[in-house]
Design a protein around this motif. Structure first.
Motif, PDB file in Angstrom:
ATOM      1  N   GLU A 135       0.828  -1.212   0.000  1.00  0.00           N
ATOM      2  CA  GLU A 135       0.000   0.000   0.000  1.00  0.00           C
ATOM      3  C   GLU A 135       0.862   1.262   0.000  1.00  0.00           C
ATOM      4  O   GLU A 135       0.524   2.253  -0.647  1.00  0.00           O
ATOM      5  CB  GLU A 135      -0.917  -0.010   1.222  1.00  0.00           C
ATOM      6  CG  GLU A 135      -1.826   1.204   1.320  1.00  0.00           C
ATOM      7  CD  GLU A 135      -2.780   1.117   2.491  1.00  0.00           C
ATOM      8  OE1 GLU A 135      -3.553   2.072   2.685  1.00  0.00           O
ATOM      9  OE2 GLU A 135      -2.766   0.090   3.211  1.00  0.00           O
ATOM     10  N   TYR A 138       2.176   1.788  -3.441  1.00  0.00           N
ATOM     11  CA  TYR A 138       1.052   2.281  -4.253  1.00  0.00           C
ATOM     12  C   TYR A 138       0.892   3.792  -4.078  1.00  0.00           C
ATOM     13  O   TYR A 138       0.779   4.551  -5.048  1.00  0.00           O
ATOM     14  CB  TYR A 138      -0.208   1.537  -3.838  1.00  0.00           C
ATOM     15  CG  TYR A 138      -1.503   2.083  -4.383  1.00  0.00           C
ATOM     16  CD1 TYR A 138      -1.899   1.827  -5.693  1.00  0.00           C
ATOM     17  CD2 TYR A 138      -2.362   2.837  -3.574  1.00  0.00           C
ATOM     18  CE1 TYR A 138      -3.105   2.312  -6.190  1.00  0.00           C
ATOM     19  CE2 TYR A 138      -3.560   3.321  -4.050  1.00  0.00           C
ATOM     20  CZ  TYR A 138      -3.924   3.054  -5.368  1.00  0.00           C
ATOM     21  OH  TYR A 138      -5.118   3.541  -5.851  1.00  0.00           O
ATOM     22  N   LYS A 139       0.922   4.252  -2.828  1.00  0.00           N
ATOM     23  CA  LYS A 139       0.760   5.683  -2.546  1.00  0.00           C
ATOM     24  C   LYS A 139       1.950   6.482  -3.074  1.00  0.00           C
ATOM     25  O   LYS A 139       1.778   7.610  -3.563  1.00  0.00           O
ATOM     26  CB  LYS A 139       0.595   5.902  -1.043  1.00  0.00           C
ATOM     27  CG  LYS A 139      -0.735   5.382  -0.493  1.00  0.00           C
ATOM     28  CD  LYS A 139      -0.799   5.541   1.022  1.00  0.00           C
ATOM     29  CE  LYS A 139      -2.129   5.037   1.573  1.00  0.00           C
ATOM     30  NZ  LYS A 139      -2.167   5.111   3.062  1.00  0.00           N
ATOM     31  N   GLU A 157      -3.382  -1.625  -7.766  1.00  0.00           N
ATOM     32  CA  GLU A 157      -4.547  -1.194  -6.993  1.00  0.00           C
ATOM     33  C   GLU A 157      -5.357  -2.345  -6.408  1.00  0.00           C
ATOM     34  O   GLU A 157      -5.818  -2.275  -5.265  1.00  0.00           O
ATOM     35  CB  GLU A 157      -5.442  -0.304  -7.857  1.00  0.00           C
ATOM     36  CG  GLU A 157      -6.563   0.364  -7.071  1.00  0.00           C
ATOM     37  CD  GLU A 157      -7.244   1.462  -7.861  1.00  0.00           C
ATOM     38  OE1 GLU A 157      -8.464   1.405  -8.001  1.00  0.00           O
ATOM     39  OE2 GLU A 157      -6.531   2.362  -8.349  1.00  0.00           O
ATOM     40  N   VAL A 160      -4.366  -3.495  -3.086  1.00  0.00           N
ATOM     41  CA  VAL A 160      -4.425  -2.498  -2.018  1.00  0.00           C
ATOM     42  C   VAL A 160      -5.862  -2.227  -1.583  1.00  0.00           C
ATOM     43  O   VAL A 160      -6.179  -2.222  -0.390  1.00  0.00           O
ATOM     44  CB  VAL A 160      -3.748  -1.184  -2.464  1.00  0.00           C
ATOM     45  CG1 VAL A 160      -3.901  -0.099  -1.398  1.00  0.00           C
ATOM     46  CG2 VAL A 160      -2.281  -1.424  -2.773  1.00  0.00           C
ATOM     47  N   LYS A 161      -6.754  -2.017  -2.547  1.00  0.00           N
ATOM     48  CA  LYS A 161      -8.131  -1.712  -2.178  1.00  0.00           C
ATOM     49  C   LYS A 161      -9.142  -2.367  -3.102  1.00  0.00           C
ATOM     50  O   LYS A 161     -10.327  -2.041  -3.070  1.00  0.00           O
ATOM     51  CB  LYS A 161      -8.349  -0.209  -2.166  1.00  0.00           C
ATOM     52  CG  LYS A 161      -8.062   0.510  -3.483  1.00  0.00           C
ATOM     53  CD  LYS A 161      -8.304   2.008  -3.328  1.00  0.00           C
ATOM     54  CE  LYS A 161      -8.069   2.751  -4.639  1.00  0.00           C
ATOM     55  NZ  LYS A 161      -8.290   4.206  -4.496  1.00  0.00           N
ATOM     56  N   ALA A 165      -7.360  -7.058  -1.849  1.00  0.00           N
ATOM     57  CA  ALA A 165      -6.863  -6.235  -0.735  1.00  0.00           C
ATOM     58  C   ALA A 165      -6.658  -7.078   0.519  1.00  0.00           C
ATOM     59  O   ALA A 165      -7.494  -7.879   0.889  1.00  0.00           O
ATOM     60  CB  ALA A 165      -7.842  -5.104  -0.445  1.00  0.00           C
ATOM     61  N   ASN A 169      -0.953  -7.430   1.874  1.00  0.00           N
ATOM     62  CA  ASN A 169      -0.792  -6.036   2.292  1.00  0.00           C
ATOM     63  C   ASN A 169      -0.900  -5.888   3.807  1.00  0.00           C
ATOM     64  O   ASN A 169      -1.592  -5.016   4.315  1.00  0.00           O
ATOM     65  CB  ASN A 169      -1.849  -5.167   1.594  1.00  0.00           C
ATOM     66  CG  ASN A 169      -1.614  -3.685   1.807  1.00  0.00           C
ATOM     67  OD1 ASN A 169      -0.478  -3.219   1.799  1.00  0.00           O
ATOM     68  ND2 ASN A 169      -2.691  -2.920   2.017  1.00  0.00           N
TER      69      ASN A 169
END
Length: 213
Positions: A135, A138-139, A157, A160-161, A165, A169
């Protein structure tokens, strides 16, 4: 099977798994640790018979492994963070597919920055801090100026979400203490198994490295 580079080949039904199980039992008798990544769930009986640990690696399992883990071991002449970043490059190719040279360069900068934001640098004294997660990468990619960085973030993505997800993670919570450990990945979808195998192998190597020092 006298060293870690052995490979067993044979046709289906030729006894490959039977041989591997016998060799695993033999090595356990000589106090050798044995780790098995089991994509078909065929080593469950062995784990029970030898009082081994059976780790179910799936969506519903509480077991988590963070691919960003560092060994925290200082070895003269080795850049622990650099080695890990090379490993993560390989993992990201498994996750994302082929990367262009420019995408690879962006990913490299993003990985270095992701660790730096957690206070982790090539300085070994910083490498025992809590590592980042997928994550965080990703950010970092989303925050970079290049459009290609944002496209790379989109390819991450779902881990991560999205639909996947949580599975890769989270901070690691596996404690390998048993001489025999079976990682059962049968419940994972076929597309996730190569990713899980890569992460588990890297996790085992990191753990062995800690124990050898």
């Amino acid at each position: 099977l006298e060293n870690s580079n052995s490979v067993i080949l044979g046709k289906s039904g030729g006894g490959k798994s039977f041989l591997v199980k016998l060799e695993a039992m033999r090595h356990l008798m000589f106090d050798t640790e044995v780790f098995v990544i089991d994509p078909e769930g065929e080593y469950t009986a062995l784990a029970k018979a030898m009082s081994g640990d059976l780790i179910e690696f799936s969506f519903n399992s509480p077991v988590k492994i963070n691919p960003f883990d560092l060994s925290g071991i200082i070895e003269e002449g080795e850049n622990e963070l650099g080695v890990k970043i090379l490993s993560l490059h390989a993992l990201m190719r498994v996750i994302m597919g082929d990367l262009t040279p420019n995408e690879d360069a962006i990913l490299d900068r993003a990985l270095v920055l992701t660790y730096k934001q957690k206070g982790i640098t090539p300085d070994p004294n910083t490498q025992k801090k809590e590592p980042p997660l997928i994550e965080d990468l990703y950010k970092t990619l989303l925050g970079m100026e290049e459009q290609q960085a944002k496209l790379l973030a989109e390819r991450l993505e779902k881990f991560v979400k999205g639909s996947l997800a949580g599975i890769f993670n989270q901070q690691s919570n596996v404690d390998l203490k048993n001489p025999l450990t079976i990682f059962n990945i049968k419940e994972l979808e076929a597309e996730l198994r190569p990713i899980a195998m890569f992460i588990i192998l890297d996790f085992i190597w990191t753990r062995i490295k800690r124990d050898e020092i």
